[in-house]
Design a protein around this motif. Structure first.
Motif, PDB file in Angstrom:
ATOM      1  N   MET A   1      49.349  63.800  55.837  1.00  0.00           N
ATOM      2  CA  MET A   1      48.866  62.897  56.864  1.00  0.00           C
ATOM      3  C   MET A   1      49.319  63.426  58.212  1.00  0.00           C
ATOM      4  N   SER A   2      48.379  63.655  59.081  1.00  0.00           N
ATOM      5  CA  SER A   2      48.679  64.171  60.405  1.00  0.00           C
ATOM      6  C   SER A   2      48.685  63.024  61.413  1.00  0.00           C
ATOM      7  N   GLU A   3      49.711  62.995  62.223  1.00  0.00           N
ATOM      8  CA  GLU A   3      49.840  61.941  63.228  1.00  0.00           C
ATOM      9  C   GLU A   3      50.119  62.631  64.560  1.00  0.00           C
ATOM     10  N   ASN A   4      49.419  62.230  65.612  1.00  0.00           N
ATOM     11  CA  ASN A   4      49.677  62.902  66.878  1.00  0.00           C
ATOM     12  C   ASN A   4      51.084  62.556  67.358  1.00  0.00           C
ATOM     13  N   LEU A   5      51.662  63.436  68.149  1.00  0.00           N
ATOM     14  CA  LEU A   5      53.079  63.321  68.504  1.00  0.00           C
ATOM     15  C   LEU A   5      53.405  62.069  69.303  1.00  0.00           C
ATOM     16  N   SER A   6      52.514  61.638  70.169  1.00  0.00           N
ATOM     17  CA  SER A   6      52.807  60.425  70.934  1.00  0.00           C
ATOM     18  C   SER A   6      52.880  59.206  70.019  1.00  0.00           C
ATOM     19  N   HIS A   7      52.015  59.154  69.003  1.00  0.00           N
ATOM     20  CA  HIS A   7      52.082  58.050  68.041  1.00  0.00           C
ATOM     21  C   HIS A   7      53.332  58.139  67.187  1.00  0.00           C
ATOM     22  N   LEU A   8      53.708  59.352  66.813  1.00  0.00           N
ATOM     23  CA  LEU A   8      54.932  59.541  66.030  1.00  0.00           C
ATOM     24  C   LEU A   8      56.145  59.031  66.809  1.00  0.00           C
ATOM     25  N   ILE A   9      56.222  59.380  68.076  1.00  0.00           N
ATOM     26  CA  ILE A   9      57.338  58.926  68.921  1.00  0.00           C
ATOM     27  C   ILE A   9      57.311  57.410  69.057  1.00  0.00           C
ATOM     28  N   GLU A  10      56.142  56.869  69.348  1.00  0.00           N
ATOM     29  CA  GLU A  10      56.006  55.427  69.539  1.00  0.00           C
ATOM     30  C   GLU A  10      56.367  54.646  68.277  1.00  0.00           C
ATOM     31  N   HIS A  11      55.841  55.067  67.145  1.00  0.00           N
ATOM     32  CA  HIS A  11      56.109  54.353  65.887  1.00  0.00           C
ATOM     33  C   HIS A  11      57.566  54.470  65.465  1.00  0.00           C
ATOM     34  N   SER A  12      58.141  55.642  65.622  1.00  0.00           N
ATOM     35  CA  SER A  12      59.543  55.827  65.248  1.00  0.00           C
ATOM     36  C   SER A  12      60.460  54.962  66.109  1.00  0.00           C
ATOM     37  N   ALA A  13      60.215  54.951  67.414  1.00  0.00           N
ATOM     38  CA  ALA A  13      61.015  54.129  68.313  1.00  0.00           C
ATOM     39  C   ALA A  13      60.813  52.641  68.015  1.00  0.00           C
ATOM     40  N   GLN A  14      59.595  52.235  67.672  1.00  0.00           N
ATOM     41  CA  GLN A  14      59.321  50.828  67.363  1.00  0.00           C
ATOM     42  C   GLN A  14      60.040  50.383  66.086  1.00  0.00           C
TER      43      GLN A  14
ATOM     44  N   THR B   1      65.520  59.310  72.915  1.00  0.00           N
ATOM     45  CA  THR B   1      66.191  59.927  71.769  1.00  0.00           C
ATOM     46  C   THR B   1      65.179  60.497  70.787  1.00  0.00           C
ATOM     47  N   VAL B   2      64.161  59.713  70.462  1.00  0.00           N
ATOM     48  CA  VAL B   2      63.128  60.176  69.528  1.00  0.00           C
ATOM     49  C   VAL B   2      62.360  61.347  70.135  1.00  0.00           C
ATOM     50  N   GLU B   3      62.009  61.242  71.403  1.00  0.00           N
ATOM     51  CA  GLU B   3      61.258  62.314  72.050  1.00  0.00           C
ATOM     52  C   GLU B   3      62.036  63.630  72.054  1.00  0.00           C
ATOM     53  N   GLU B   4      63.322  63.568  72.312  1.00  0.00           N
ATOM     54  CA  GLU B   4      64.147  64.780  72.296  1.00  0.00           C
ATOM     55  C   GLU B   4      64.143  65.434  70.913  1.00  0.00           C
ATOM     56  N   MET B   5      64.230  64.613  69.871  1.00  0.00           N
ATOM     57  CA  MET B   5      64.227  65.163  68.509  1.00  0.00           C
ATOM     58  C   MET B   5      62.875  65.792  68.177  1.00  0.00           C
ATOM     59  N   VAL B   6      61.789  65.170  68.621  1.00  0.00           N
ATOM     60  CA  VAL B   6      60.453  65.722  68.390  1.00  0.00           C
ATOM     61  C   VAL B   6      60.314  67.063  69.114  1.00  0.00           C
TER      62      VAL B   6
ATOM     63  N   LYS C   1      62.567  69.130  69.617  1.00  0.00           N
ATOM     64  CA  LYS C   1      63.352  70.115  68.869  1.00  0.00           C
ATOM     65  C   LYS C   1      62.714  70.457  67.526  1.00  0.00           C
ATOM     66  N   GLY C   2      61.600  69.774  67.181  1.00  0.00           N
ATOM     67  CA  GLY C   2      60.854  70.135  65.987  1.00  0.00           C
ATOM     68  C   GLY C   2      60.864  69.135  64.846  1.00  0.00           C
ATOM     69  N   GLU C   3      61.617  68.065  64.973  1.00  0.00           N
ATOM     70  CA  GLU C   3      61.667  67.068  63.893  1.00  0.00           C
ATOM     71  C   GLU C   3      60.351  66.284  63.865  1.00  0.00           C
ATOM     72  N   ARG C   4      59.757  66.158  62.701  1.00  0.00           N
ATOM     73  CA  ARG C   4      58.485  65.443  62.572  1.00  0.00           C
ATOM     74  C   ARG C   4      58.527  64.346  61.500  1.00  0.00           C
ATOM     75  N   ARG C   5      59.638  64.190  60.834  1.00  0.00           N
ATOM     76  CA  ARG C   5      59.744  63.170  59.786  1.00  0.00           C
ATOM     77  C   ARG C   5      60.113  61.827  60.419  1.00  0.00           C
ATOM     78  N   ARG C   6      59.195  60.870  60.301  1.00  0.00           N
ATOM     79  CA  ARG C   6      59.367  59.575  60.962  1.00  0.00           C
ATOM     80  C   ARG C   6      60.655  58.879  60.535  1.00  0.00           C
ATOM     81  N   LEU C   7      60.973  58.896  59.260  1.00  0.00           N
ATOM     82  CA  LEU C   7      62.188  58.228  58.783  1.00  0.00           C
ATOM     83  C   LEU C   7      63.433  58.871  59.387  1.00  0.00           C
ATOM     84  N   MET C   8      63.454  60.179  59.474  1.00  0.00           N
ATOM     85  CA  MET C   8      64.598  60.873  60.070  1.00  0.00           C
ATOM     86  C   MET C   8      64.709  60.529  61.553  1.00  0.00           C
ATOM     87  N   LEU C   9      63.590  60.532  62.263  1.00  0.00           N
ATOM     88  CA  LEU C   9      63.594  60.181  63.679  1.00  0.00           C
ATOM     89  C   LEU C   9      64.120  58.768  63.889  1.00  0.00           C
TER      90      LEU C   9
END
Length: 71
Positions: free
Chosen positions: A1-14, A39-44, A46-54
């Protein structure tokens, strides 16, 4: 499942926000929102893409910062 990075950041922070709010750890909403997003944006960046980890790392970072302020 591909998720654009802005949504990944938004969902992880939410998700992190929802957890911290439910546990009563948010006293300054504006600060918490900025801190989690940054915090989430900085991790993204750096290459982290796993929502649970973020999400978990953002929660941990917020809790550590809160604990330092309380000491």
């Amino acid at each position: 499942m591909s998720e654009n990075l802005s949504h990944l950041i938004e969902h992880s922070a939410q998700i992190a926000w929802d957890y911290l709010e439910c546990t009563g750890q948010i006293s300054d909403a504006a600060f918490a929102s900025r801190f989690l997003s940054t915090t989430v944006e900085e991790m993204v960046r750096k290459g982290e893409r796993r929502r649970l980890m973020l999400t978990n790392r953002a929660i941990t970072a917020f809790e550590h910062r809160s604990n330092k302020e309380a000491a």
